[in-house]
Motif scaffolding. Structure first.
Motif, mmCIF file in Angstrom:
data_model
loop_
_atom_site.group_PDB
_atom_site.id
_atom_site.type_symbol
_atom_site.label_atom_id
_atom_site.label_comp_id
_atom_site.label_asym_id
_atom_site.label_seq_id
_atom_site.Cartn_x
_atom_site.Cartn_y
_atom_site.Cartn_z
ATOM 1 N N PRO A 133 0.799 -1.236 0.000
ATOM 2 C CA PRO A 133 0.000 0.000 0.000
ATOM 3 C C PRO A 133 0.831 1.286 0.000
ATOM 4 C CG PRO A 133 -0.059 -1.021 2.169
ATOM 5 C CD PRO A 133 0.724 -1.948 1.284
ATOM 6 N N LEU A 134 2.146 1.132 0.065
ATOM 7 C CA LEU A 134 3.010 2.317 -0.011
ATOM 8 C C LEU A 134 3.344 2.540 -1.482
ATOM 9 C CD1 LEU A 134 4.444 4.418 1.702
ATOM 10 C CD2 LEU A 134 6.381 2.857 1.879
ATOM 11 N N VAL A 135 2.755 3.577 -2.057
ATOM 12 C CA VAL A 135 2.913 3.787 -3.496
ATOM 13 C C VAL A 135 3.280 5.238 -3.767
ATOM 14 C CG1 VAL A 135 1.793 3.569 -5.751
ATOM 15 C CG2 VAL A 135 1.108 2.071 -3.905
ATOM 16 N N GLU A 136 4.401 5.409 -4.447
ATOM 17 C CA GLU A 136 4.858 6.748 -4.841
ATOM 18 C C GLU A 136 4.786 7.748 -3.689
ATOM 19 O OE1 GLU A 136 2.820 7.946 -8.383
ATOM 20 O OE2 GLU A 136 3.250 6.029 -9.362
ATOM 21 N N GLY A 137 5.269 7.341 -2.538
ATOM 22 C CA GLY A 137 5.316 8.251 -1.385
ATOM 23 C C GLY A 137 3.966 8.459 -0.727
ATOM 24 N N GLY A 138 2.954 7.778 -1.195
ATOM 25 C CA GLY A 138 1.631 7.891 -0.574
ATOM 26 C C GLY A 138 1.162 6.542 -0.054
ATOM 27 N N HIS A 139 0.099 6.581 0.711
ATOM 28 C CA HIS A 139 -0.466 5.347 1.274
ATOM 29 C C HIS A 139 -1.830 5.072 0.646
ATOM 30 C CE1 HIS A 139 2.477 4.945 4.600
ATOM 31 N NE2 HIS A 139 2.620 6.246 4.383
ATOM 32 N N ARG A 140 -2.041 3.816 0.264
ATOM 33 C CA ARG A 140 -3.326 3.436 -0.342
ATOM 34 C C ARG A 140 -4.450 3.659 0.675
ATOM 35 N NH1 ARG A 140 -2.041 -1.120 -2.963
ATOM 36 N NH2 ARG A 140 -2.176 -0.043 -4.941
ATOM 37 N N VAL A 141 -5.513 4.295 0.224
ATOM 38 C CA VAL A 141 -6.637 4.620 1.106
ATOM 39 C C VAL A 141 -7.547 3.414 1.286
ATOM 40 C CG1 VAL A 141 -8.787 5.987 1.206
ATOM 41 C CG2 VAL A 141 -6.619 7.101 0.615
ATOM 42 N N VAL A 142 -7.955 3.185 2.537
ATOM 43 C CA VAL A 142 -9.070 2.270 2.802
ATOM 44 C C VAL A 142 -10.135 3.070 3.550
ATOM 45 C CG1 VAL A 142 -7.835 0.067 2.777
ATOM 46 C CG2 VAL A 142 -7.954 1.368 4.915
ATOM 47 N N PHE A 143 -11.387 2.762 3.261
ATOM 48 C CA PHE A 143 -12.491 3.489 3.873
ATOM 49 C C PHE A 143 -13.047 2.671 5.029
ATOM 50 C CE2 PHE A 143 -12.499 4.797 -0.643
ATOM 51 C CZ PHE A 143 -12.194 6.133 -0.446
ATOM 52 N N LEU A 144 -13.318 3.354 6.142
ATOM 53 C CA LEU A 144 -13.873 2.681 7.318
ATOM 54 C C LEU A 144 -15.193 3.342 7.695
ATOM 55 C CD1 LEU A 144 -10.640 2.390 9.524
ATOM 56 C CD2 LEU A 144 -11.558 0.715 7.908
ATOM 57 N N THR A 145 -16.192 2.521 7.949
ATOM 58 C CA THR A 145 -17.469 3.048 8.433
ATOM 59 C C THR A 145 -17.921 2.196 9.610
ATOM 60 O OG1 THR A 145 -18.767 1.675 6.926
ATOM 61 C CG2 THR A 145 -18.249 3.860 6.151
ATOM 62 N N SER A 146 -18.623 2.832 10.547
ATOM 63 C CA SER A 146 -19.175 2.081 11.684
ATOM 64 C C SER A 146 -20.213 2.938 12.375
ATOM 65 C CB SER A 146 -18.075 1.723 12.681
ATOM 66 O OG SER A 146 -18.628 0.980 13.757
ATOM 67 N N ASP A 147 -21.173 2.272 12.985
ATOM 68 C CA ASP A 147 -22.137 3.000 13.825
ATOM 69 C C ASP A 147 -21.550 3.218 15.211
ATOM 70 O OD1 ASP A 147 -23.881 3.105 11.765
ATOM 71 O OD2 ASP A 147 -25.125 1.419 12.436
ATOM 72 N N ASP A 148 -20.393 2.622 15.470
ATOM 73 C CA ASP A 148 -19.777 2.695 16.789
ATOM 74 C C ASP A 148 -18.444 3.446 16.658
ATOM 75 O OD1 ASP A 148 -18.465 2.226 19.160
ATOM 76 O OD2 ASP A 148 -19.126 0.132 19.316
ATOM 77 N N GLU A 149 -18.490 4.711 17.038
ATOM 78 C CA GLU A 149 -17.307 5.580 16.887
ATOM 79 C C GLU A 149 -16.084 4.968 17.571
ATOM 80 O OE1 GLU A 149 -15.260 8.938 15.586
ATOM 81 O OE2 GLU A 149 -17.338 8.429 15.102
ATOM 82 N N ASP A 150 -16.287 4.367 18.756
ATOM 83 C CA ASP A 150 -15.170 3.793 19.516
ATOM 84 C C ASP A 150 -14.521 2.620 18.782
ATOM 85 O OD1 ASP A 150 -15.764 5.533 21.473
ATOM 86 O OD2 ASP A 150 -16.749 4.076 22.788
ATOM 87 N N ALA A 151 -15.296 1.949 17.947
ATOM 88 C CA ALA A 151 -14.769 0.762 17.263
ATOM 89 C C ALA A 151 -13.849 1.141 16.116
ATOM 90 C CB ALA A 151 -15.928 -0.090 16.739
#
Ligand SMILES: NC(=O)c1ccc[n+]([C@@H]2O[C@H](COP(=O)([O-])OP(=O)(O)OC[C@H]3O[C@@H](n4cnc5c(N)ncnc54)[C@H](OP(=O)(O)O)[C@@H]3O)[C@@H](O)[C@H]2O)c1
Length: 199
Positions: A133-151
């Protein structure tokens, strides 16, 4: 924290590569016995260890990488999911009628009663997810969603440890709509391979 990946197919193995790359221990399991998964696990790296499903579910954080229709079988494997975090990396094709407009993660959340559910690592094709996931000095994005902010926070920390740039998209029904892959209605961010430059 201890981690397990349930489902050792294309997505499960892609994520196992991410753990191996950073020398982070992860257990992998499927319906097959651990001996059947062990050669492939070993080939990915020494920190990837095949176990039975029951033993793998002892981890605090479990990444679900099975076909959507199989999630109930996995959910049934534990009498209680209290105290566990489940990272739902599934997508589904086609959309079952039971969904009635709900995001698939809502169905998963219901099946894994008591678990903290975070949707993530599902928006890229497995072949892309498997690469560094380290590409051209950047990091590949992953999206996270949850109904539980703490999680979300510990899963975001894991994503960073694996070399990804986590981006939080809010609650399941908000963020989920942007990254879902359901039949012919695909979210705007699904399969978008994005990178975040170091700040
Ligand atoms: N492929 C992609 O590019 C991609 C991208 C994003 C998201 N996804 C989603 O990720 C999930 C996995 O996709 P995949 O492409 O990795 O599928 P896959 O290659 O078919 O692998 C599925 C894995 O799940 C295991 N499995 C099936 N039923 C199980 C059960 N009841 N308990 C434990 N393990 C079980 C299978 O192993 P056994 O047969 O040994 O049990 C296999 O290792 C799906 O929901 C898919 O929609 C896939």
């Amino acid at each position: 924290m201890s981690y397990a990946i349930v489902g050792f197919g294309k997505v499960g193995q892609a994520l196992a590569h991410a753990f191996a790359r950073k020398n982070i221990k992860v257990t992998v399991a499927s319906r097959r016995p651990p001996e059947a998964l062990a050669p492939q696990a070993r080939a990915i790296g020494p920190t990837v260890v095949a176990k039975s499903l029951r033993d793998a579910l002892e981890a605090d954080t479990i990444i679900l990488a099975v076909p959507f229709g199989e999630h109930r079988e996995v959910a049934k494997a534990l009498p209680s999911w209290e105290g566990k975090t489940v990272i739902d990396a599934t997508n589904m094709f086609p959309v079952p009628e039971e969904l009635d407009g709900l995001p698939s993660s809502a169905v998963i959340a219901k099946a894994f009663t008591g678990a903290k559910l975070v949707k993530g690592f599902n928006h890229l094709i497995a072949a892309t997810l498997a690469t560094d996931p380290l590409v051209e000095g950047g990091h590949r994005v992953v999206f996270l969603t949850s109904d539980d902010e703490d999680a979300i926070a510990p899963v975001a920390t894991l994503a960073k440890q694996l070399g990804f740039a986590p981006v939080k998209l809010g609650k399941l029904n908000e963020g989920g709509a942007l990254v879902h892959a359901r039949g012919r209605t695909w979210g705007q961010l699904i399969f978008q391979d994005l990178f975040k430059k170091e700040q």
